[in-house]
Design a protein around this motif. Structure first.
Motif, PDB file in Angstrom:
ATOM      1  N   ALA A  92     -15.373   8.640   5.221  1.00 57.19           N
ATOM      2  CA  ALA A  92     -16.046   7.514   5.890  1.00 57.19           C
ATOM      3  C   ALA A  92     -16.473   6.438   4.894  1.00 57.19           C
ATOM      4  CB  ALA A  92     -17.258   8.028   6.661  1.00 57.19           C
ATOM      5  N   GLU A  93     -16.986   6.840   3.736  1.00 57.03           N
ATOM      6  CA  GLU A  93     -17.404   5.863   2.725  1.00 57.03           C
ATOM      7  C   GLU A  93     -16.212   5.086   2.177  1.00 57.03           C
ATOM      8  OE1 GLU A  93     -20.370   4.839   1.474  1.00 57.03           O
ATOM      9  OE2 GLU A  93     -21.367   6.005   3.027  1.00 57.03           O
ATOM     10  N   ILE A  94     -15.108   5.765   1.954  1.00 53.69           N
ATOM     11  CA  ILE A  94     -13.895   5.080   1.487  1.00 53.69           C
ATOM     12  C   ILE A  94     -13.424   4.076   2.535  1.00 53.69           C
ATOM     13  CG2 ILE A  94     -11.444   5.437   0.985  1.00 53.69           C
ATOM     14  CD1 ILE A  94     -12.273   8.095  -0.367  1.00 53.69           C
ATOM     15  N   ARG A  95     -13.473   4.474   3.781  1.00 52.59           N
ATOM     16  CA  ARG A  95     -13.077   3.576   4.868  1.00 52.59           C
ATOM     17  C   ARG A  95     -13.968   2.342   4.934  1.00 52.59           C
ATOM     18  NH1 ARG A  95     -14.837   6.338   9.777  1.00 52.59           N
ATOM     19  NH2 ARG A  95     -16.772   5.248   9.270  1.00 52.59           N
ATOM     20  N   ASP A  96     -15.276   2.514   4.770  1.00 49.58           N
ATOM     21  CA  ASP A  96     -16.222   1.408   4.947  1.00 49.58           C
ATOM     22  C   ASP A  96     -16.366   0.517   3.714  1.00 49.58           C
ATOM     23  OD1 ASP A  96     -16.628   2.444   7.438  1.00 49.58           O
ATOM     24  OD2 ASP A  96     -18.585   3.334   6.998  1.00 49.58           O
ATOM     25  N   THR A  97     -16.102   1.044   2.527  1.00 45.99           N
ATOM     26  CA  THR A  97     -16.344   0.257   1.306  1.00 45.99           C
ATOM     27  C   THR A  97     -15.073  -0.100   0.544  1.00 45.99           C
ATOM     28  OG1 THR A  97     -16.623   2.252  -0.086  1.00 45.99           O
ATOM     29  CG2 THR A  97     -18.585   1.380   1.022  1.00 45.99           C
ATOM     30  N   ARG A  98     -13.919   0.287   1.051  1.00 48.41           N
ATOM     31  CA  ARG A  98     -12.685   0.075   0.303  1.00 48.41           C
ATOM     32  C   ARG A  98     -12.403  -1.401   0.047  1.00 48.41           C
ATOM     33  NH1 ARG A  98      -6.830   2.980   1.603  1.00 48.41           N
ATOM     34  NH2 ARG A  98      -5.865   2.455  -0.398  1.00 48.41           N
ATOM     35  N   TRP A  99     -12.854  -2.269   0.937  1.00 49.42           N
ATOM     36  CA  TRP A  99     -12.629  -3.703   0.752  1.00 49.42           C
ATOM     37  C   TRP A  99     -13.215  -4.211  -0.563  1.00 49.42           C
ATOM     38  CZ3 TRP A  99     -16.893  -6.738   0.013  1.00 49.42           C
ATOM     39  CH2 TRP A  99     -18.137  -6.162   0.357  1.00 49.42           C
ATOM     40  N   PHE A 100     -14.244  -3.516  -1.038  1.00 48.01           N
ATOM     41  CA  PHE A 100     -14.954  -3.965  -2.243  1.00 48.01           C
ATOM     42  C   PHE A 100     -14.212  -3.606  -3.528  1.00 48.01           C
ATOM     43  CE2 PHE A 100     -18.229  -3.017  -5.514  1.00 48.01           C
ATOM     44  CZ  PHE A 100     -18.671  -4.311  -5.721  1.00 48.01           C
ATOM     45  N   TRP A 101     -13.522  -2.445  -3.538  1.00 49.10           N
ATOM     46  CA  TRP A 101     -12.917  -1.962  -4.789  1.00 49.10           C
ATOM     47  C   TRP A 101     -11.422  -1.661  -4.695  1.00 49.10           C
ATOM     48  CZ3 TRP A 101     -10.990   2.648  -3.265  1.00 49.10           C
ATOM     49  CH2 TRP A 101     -11.685   3.342  -2.257  1.00 49.10           C
ATOM     50  N   ARG A 102     -10.776  -1.980  -3.559  1.00 50.37           N
ATOM     51  CA  ARG A 102      -9.393  -1.547  -3.355  1.00 50.37           C
ATOM     52  C   ARG A 102      -8.406  -2.177  -4.333  1.00 50.37           C
ATOM     53  NH1 ARG A 102      -7.999  -4.472   2.455  1.00 50.37           N
ATOM     54  NH2 ARG A 102      -8.383  -6.637   1.799  1.00 50.37           N
ATOM     55  N   ARG A 103      -8.728  -3.350  -4.914  1.00 50.51           N
ATOM     56  CA  ARG A 103      -7.813  -3.985  -5.859  1.00 50.51           C
ATOM     57  C   ARG A 103      -7.848  -3.335  -7.242  1.00 50.51           C
ATOM     58  NH1 ARG A 103      -8.309 -10.545  -4.658  1.00 50.51           N
ATOM     59  NH2 ARG A 103      -7.667 -10.434  -2.459  1.00 50.51           N
ATOM     60  N   SER A 104      -8.887  -2.579  -7.514  1.00 52.09           N
ATOM     61  CA  SER A 104      -9.023  -1.984  -8.848  1.00 52.09           C
ATOM     62  C   SER A 104      -8.923  -0.466  -8.854  1.00 52.09           C
ATOM     63  CB  SER A 104     -10.368  -2.384  -9.470  1.00 52.09           C
ATOM     64  OG  SER A 104     -11.450  -1.954  -8.655  1.00 52.09           O
ATOM     65  N   LYS A 105      -9.050   0.185  -7.680  1.00 54.20           N
ATOM     66  CA  LYS A 105      -9.064   1.652  -7.634  1.00 54.20           C
ATOM     67  C   LYS A 105      -8.325   2.170  -6.414  1.00 54.20           C
ATOM     68  CE  LYS A 105     -13.478   2.654  -9.980  1.00 54.20           C
ATOM     69  NZ  LYS A 105     -13.889   1.294 -10.344  1.00 54.20           N
ATOM     70  N   THR A 106      -7.812   3.392  -6.549  1.00 56.37           N
ATOM     71  CA  THR A 106      -7.310   4.138  -5.399  1.00 56.37           C
ATOM     72  C   THR A 106      -8.461   5.002  -4.873  1.00 56.37           C
ATOM     73  OG1 THR A 106      -6.615   6.044  -6.736  1.00 56.37           O
ATOM     74  CG2 THR A 106      -5.019   4.243  -6.473  1.00 56.37           C
ATOM     75  N   PRO A 107      -8.342   5.545  -3.662  1.00 51.88           N
ATOM     76  CA  PRO A 107      -9.427   6.416  -3.156  1.00 51.88           C
ATOM     77  C   PRO A 107      -9.745   7.586  -4.078  1.00 51.88           C
ATOM     78  CG  PRO A 107      -8.001   5.764  -1.353  1.00 51.88           C
ATOM     79  CD  PRO A 107      -7.359   5.246  -2.599  1.00 51.88           C
TER      80      PRO A 107
END
Length: 290
Positions: A92-107
């Motif tokens: 759930a946290e990855i789903r809700d916050t991925r917009w913030f770090w998706r360009r620099s990290k994978t889940p």
């Protein structure tokens, strides 16, 4: 029928308002102060020592009845609940916050390395908080060991104290690596305590040191994760709580060295015992032939 059950479990383990709105705070989170931590660990060490001295005077073990089995069953359920809760909460946290770090990290990289500025709030830290308190229930096994065997095991005291301290600093400094550490630890503990419950109710033991090998596997996973955090810190612009992670790494290294020493002794002991048994059976066989 299966879908409503899954939705209900997901709500209670990751979407409940108390979980989503959790925030680690010295003012609002019970047991979140340094004074509580040091007082609790000191009381644990003191009570263990006093109980050991008392048993040394009695000179006989104390029967515990079904208490160890009940404790093992409770810890199995608690460990599995934490494992399931932090798994669903991480998703759930990855789903809700991925917009913030998706360009620099994978889940997976997020599980290893929190972005800089991460605060100890939300679903994942709620389950980290529950895991922190579960460490105090693990300490109860020390008292069982003393009561049944009359022995005070220094490694056991050190291990429980340090692991409780590390669980605290995970929350205090929003330390990276804690999600994978809790996932692996609770999964292994669920298996180990289920095995302890198995033998406590009189079912047969494994033919090898099952618990020791599980703990060795867990320590190996922790070493791999620590290497991953270090690589991520230098390759991805930094991980949150890296100072606490460094201190955590030192403590884990000490535990690893102590456990390796214990592991070698256990396996050497098992090897000698097995050899002696084989030799004894050979002698008996010769006697029968004669």
């Amino acid at each position: 029928m299966g879908q409503p059950v899954i939705q209900t479990l997901t709500f209670w383990l990751s979407e409940h308002p108390s979980i989503v709105g959790f925030r680690w705070s010295h003012a609002h989170s019970w047991g979140s102060t340094w004074s509580f931590l040091f007082t609790a660990i000191s009381l644990y060490l003191l009570l263990s020592l006093l109980l050991h001295l008392l048993l040394s005077l009695l000179r006989r073990p104390v029967p515990l009845g079904p208490l160890p089995a009940f404790h093992s069953l409770l810890m199995t359920l608690l460990s599995f609940t934490i494992f399931a809760g932090i798994t669903l909460s991480s998703v759930a946290e990855i789903r809700d916050t991925r917009w913030f770090w998706r360009r620099s990290k994978t889940p997976f990289q997020w599980l290893l390395c929190f972005p800089l500025g991460t605060r100890p709030s939300g679903r994942v830290f709620f389950w980290s908080y529950i895991y922190y308190f579960s460490r105090f229930f693990h300490m109860i096994r020390t008292f069982f060991t003393i009561l049944r065997r009359g022995k005070l095991v220094p490694f056991q005291l050190f291990n429980h104290s340090i692991l409780t301290f590390m669980a605290f600093i995970w929350l205090e400094f929003s330390q990276s690596f804690q999600v994978l550490a809790i996932l692996s630890t609770t999964l292994v503990y669920a298996v180990v305590y289920a095995y302890r419950f198995w033998i406590a109710i009189g079912l047969p033991r494994a033919c090898f040191a099952f618990v020791v090998n599980c703990q060795m596997l867990l320590l190996g996973c922790n070493v791999a994760c620590h290497v991953g955090v270090l690589m991520m810190h230098f390759m991805k612009g930094g991980c949150n709580g890296i100072g606490a992670w460094g201190f955590n790494s030192v403590l884990n290294a000490v535990i690893l060295l102590l456990f390796l020493n214990f592991y070698v002794k256990i396996h050497w002991g098992y090897g000698k015992a097995a050899l002696a048994k084989v030799e004894e059976e050979q002698v008996r066989a010769k006697d029968k032939v004669i």
